[in-house]
Design an enzyme around this catalytic site. Structure first.
Site, PDB file in Angstrom:
ATOM      1  N   SER A   1       1.570  -0.539  -2.139  1.00 40.35           N
ATOM      2  CA  SER A   1       1.081   0.772  -2.125  1.00 40.35           C
ATOM      3  C   SER A   1      -0.569   0.715  -1.724  1.00 40.35           C
ATOM      4  CB  SER A   1       1.173   1.603  -3.471  1.00 40.35           C
ATOM      5  OG  SER A   1       0.231   2.780  -3.644  1.00 40.35           O
TER       6      SER A   1
ATOM      7  N   TYR B   1       1.125   1.657 -12.787  1.00 39.31           N
ATOM      8  CA  TYR B   1       1.410   1.843 -11.501  1.00 39.31           C
ATOM      9  C   TYR B   1       0.483   0.968 -10.832  1.00 39.31           C
ATOM     10  CZ  TYR B   1       3.048   3.455  -6.862  1.00 39.31           C
ATOM     11  OH  TYR B   1       3.477   3.538  -5.655  1.00 39.31           O
TER      12      TYR B   1
END
Length: 256
Positions: free
Chosen positions: A138, A151
């Site tokens: 990401s 995350y």
């Protein structure tokens, strides 16, 4: 001896929805035999059946499920040439309030599971001479946002795992790369936009442009098919010379 593209087999984790399903279908369209891994729920099995994909039910937070998933994939598909570590989820909370069990689960699913799946799949991925591990990281593998400590930690770690694995795999014809998307129009992101619209008193369109895409050079959400298209190339024999790469597909978000 290398196998042909038509004979290659792939396993995509988190493969029954969003980015994962788009990747699975694209690889299937490229001629690969594809298994999708997700939690063992009826809806996942139905989606896999609908798209003629092999379903592997597993909980990636459990070590034994990771090993079993690789064994089942190889047994059903006859081998494994491409592993796409895509499964993940988000939890948004201040660090001081972040649930410890959620932290543990996030790291197991998004960092430990890719390590374990890669480890267990390694003998199969190196057998054909054109094996691929593709880790879906990401933009949060590069930079941080507040309230996303779990995350961000997992996605940063996944890039490190990608680079170290690539250095070990090169002589065996196995490439290891990471793809780092920006915001993608998935049910998760559209749900986040709806929440932001309610709390900020904005329209969905205003949240998309002024909040989600504020730091992007291209003011448009990515589509799951965009990530699938890049994955298709990285998985292909044409990408044999690309390894240890961290490929940003982020609308210019990290260029600042």
């Amino acid at each position: 001896m290398t196998t042909s593209v038509e004979q290659r087999a792939a396993l995509v984790t988190g493969g029954t929805g969003g980015i994962g399903l788009a990747i699975a279908r694209r690889l299937q369209g490229d001629g690969l035999r594809v298994a999708v891994l997700d939690l063992d729920r009826p809806v996942g099995r139905e989606i896999a059946t609908e798209h003629d994909l092999t379903f592997i039910g597993a909980d990636l937070a459990k070590r034994e499920d990771c090993r079993r998933a690789v064994d089942e994939t190889v047994a059903v598909l006859g081998g494994l040439d491409v592993l796409v570590n895509n499964a993940g989820f988000q939890h948004i909370a201040p660090l001081a309030d972040f649930p410890e069990d959620t932290w543990d689960t996030m790291l197991r699913v998004m960092l430990t599971a890719p390590f374990l799946l890669s480890k267990y799949a390694w003998p199969h991925l190196t057998r054909s001479g054109q094996g691929r591990i593709i880790n879906i990281s990401s933009i949060h593998g590069h930079v941080a946002s507040p309230f996303k400590s779990g995350y961000v930690s997992a996605k940063h770690g996944l890039i490190g795992l990608t680079r170290a694995s690539a250095l070990e795999a090169g002589e065996q014809g196995l490439t290891v790369n990471a793809i780092c998307p920006g915001y993608v129009r998935t049910p998760l992101v559209t749900g986040q936009m709806a929440d932001q619209a309610r709390t900020r008193g904005l329209s969905i369109e205003e949240v998309e442009q002024k909040v989600m895409l504020e730091g992007a050079a291209i003011k448009r959400l990515l589509d799951p098919g965009d990530i699938a298209a890049l994955t298709s190339y990285v998985a292909s024999p044409a990408a044999w010379g690309m390894t240890g790469a961290v490929l940003d597909l982020d609308l210019g978000w990290t260029a600042r």
